[in-house]
Design an enzyme around this catalytic site. Structure first.
Site, PDB file in Angstrom:
ATOM      1  N   ASP A  97       0.867  -1.186   0.000  1.00 35.50           N
ATOM      2  CA  ASP A  97       0.000   0.000   0.000  1.00 35.50           C
ATOM      3  C   ASP A  97       0.904   1.236   0.000  1.00 35.50           C
ATOM      4  OD1 ASP A  97      -2.156   1.744   0.322  1.00 35.50           O
ATOM      5  OD2 ASP A  97      -2.481   1.261   2.423  1.00 35.50           O
ATOM      6  N   GLY A  99       3.848   1.251   1.086  1.00 36.21           N
ATOM      7  CA  GLY A  99       5.175   0.696   0.802  1.00 36.21           C
ATOM      8  C   GLY A  99       6.137   0.793   1.972  1.00 36.21           C
ATOM      9  N   ASP A 153      -7.253  -8.862   6.059  1.00 37.27           N
ATOM     10  CA  ASP A 153      -8.316  -8.690   7.036  1.00 37.27           C
ATOM     11  C   ASP A 153      -8.730  -7.236   7.199  1.00 37.27           C
ATOM     12  OD1 ASP A 153      -5.829  -7.931   8.410  1.00 37.27           O
ATOM     13  OD2 ASP A 153      -7.123  -7.739  10.154  1.00 37.27           O
TER      14      ASP A 153
HETATM   15  P1  IMP Z   1       2.018  -0.536   3.669  1.00 39.88           P
HETATM   16  O1  IMP Z   1       1.155   0.679   3.760  1.00 39.88           O
HETATM   17  O2  IMP Z   1       2.428  -0.836   2.255  1.00 39.88           O
HETATM   18  O3  IMP Z   1       3.193  -0.433   4.602  1.00 39.88           O
HETATM   19  O4  IMP Z   1       1.145  -1.765   4.133  1.00 39.88           O
HETATM   20  C1  IMP Z   1       1.068  -2.136   5.474  1.00 39.88           C
HETATM   21  C2  IMP Z   1       0.041  -3.206   5.722  1.00 39.88           C
HETATM   22  O5  IMP Z   1      -1.230  -2.610   5.761  1.00 39.88           O
HETATM   23  C3  IMP Z   1      -0.087  -4.339   4.704  1.00 39.88           C
HETATM   24  O6  IMP Z   1       0.851  -5.366   4.851  1.00 39.88           O
HETATM   25  C4  IMP Z   1      -1.466  -4.856   5.086  1.00 39.88           C
HETATM   26  O7  IMP Z   1      -1.374  -5.722   6.188  1.00 39.88           O
HETATM   27  C5  IMP Z   1      -2.192  -3.576   5.483  1.00 39.88           C
HETATM   28  N1  IMP Z   1      -3.053  -3.126   4.377  1.00 39.88           N
HETATM   29  C6  IMP Z   1      -2.841  -2.122   3.501  1.00 39.88           C
HETATM   30  N2  IMP Z   1      -3.857  -2.003   2.626  1.00 39.88           N
HETATM   31  C7  IMP Z   1      -4.735  -2.991   2.964  1.00 39.88           C
HETATM   32  C8  IMP Z   1      -5.994  -3.424   2.409  1.00 39.88           C
HETATM   33  O8  IMP Z   1      -6.539  -2.893   1.425  1.00 39.88           O
HETATM   34  N3  IMP Z   1      -6.578  -4.481   3.039  1.00 39.88           N
HETATM   35  C9  IMP Z   1      -6.040  -5.111   4.116  1.00 39.88           C
HETATM   36  N4  IMP Z   1      -4.864  -4.754   4.649  1.00 39.88           N
HETATM   37  C10 IMP Z   1      -4.222  -3.697   4.081  1.00 39.88           C
END
Ligand code: IMP
Ligand code: MG
Length: 177
Positions: A97, A99, A153
């Site tokens: 998301d 990252g 989730d």
């Molecule tokens: P980041 O924002 O790329 O660091 O993502 C962190 C975490 O947020 C991911 O590994 C997911 O566990 C959670 N996440 C982000 N977007 C979603 C979504 O659309 N559905 C469920 N979990 C999400």
């Protein structure tokens, strides 16, 4: 909730990814690191479609860590228990998301001198990306929306559904579920 991808569409995509990864690493031994909990279902399907030797490990990350730590807001709740030095590492997670979590974890692994580190996520969600990173391999790319099912989730709900859905909540501008 609206279904995005059926179990058979997911299975077809995972098979394609497995073929692509098997081909890319055909002369190497892979070291696959699955990220818990979200990546567990994708990881278990993906490893069965990769037809080259590999070792697997798991790590658990949290994004509610200490902003003063070397990993910023991301913390490792449970790290891998094997050295990555000299190995070809593939991190497998449910979704990228912003990252931030996968960039932080990738940097953490790179401190120990791996031969390479790449990232494979089931979903590449692009609109909120902040870190300068993108997955090397991904199943489906979507712009935005909160995705559940197939390991993902919402407050620990919907994780075990075999399909991928987009959740419509007041925050995402949709209908409350
Ligand atoms: P980041 O924002 O790329 O660091 O993502 C962190 C975490 O947020 C991911 O590994 C997911 O566990 C959670 N996440 C982000 N977007 C979603 C979504 O659309 N559905 C469920 N979990 C999400
Ligand atoms: Mg996650």
């Amino acid at each position: 909730m609206k279904m995005l991808y059926s179990a058979s569409e997911i299975a077809r995509k995972v098979t394609e990814l497995g073929d692509e990864i098997s081909q890319a690493y055909r002369d190497q031994e892979l070291f696959i690191v699955g990220i818990l909990k979200g990546g567990f279902m994708f990881m278990s399907d993906l490893v069965r479609s990769i037809r080259i030797p590999m070792k697997i490990e798991f790590a658990r990350l949290s994004s509610y860590g200490n902003a003063d730590s070397p990993m910023g807001d991301v913390s490792i709740i449970d790290d891998i228990h094997e050295a990555v030095t000299g190995r070809h590492v593939l991190i497998v997670d449910d979704i990228m998301d912003t990252g931030h979590s996968l960039l932080a974890f990738k940097k953490h692994l790179e401190e120990n001198g791996p031969a390479s580190v790449r990232i494979c996520t089931m979903i590449d969600k692009t609109v909120r990306r902040e870190a300068s990173i993108s997955p090397d391999y991904y199943g489906f790319r979507i712009a935005d929306g909160f995705v559940v099912g197939y390991g993902l989730d919402y407050a620990e709900k919907y994780r075990t559904l075999p399909e991928l859905y987009v959740l419509e909540t007041p925050e995402t501008g949709g209908t409350p579920t």
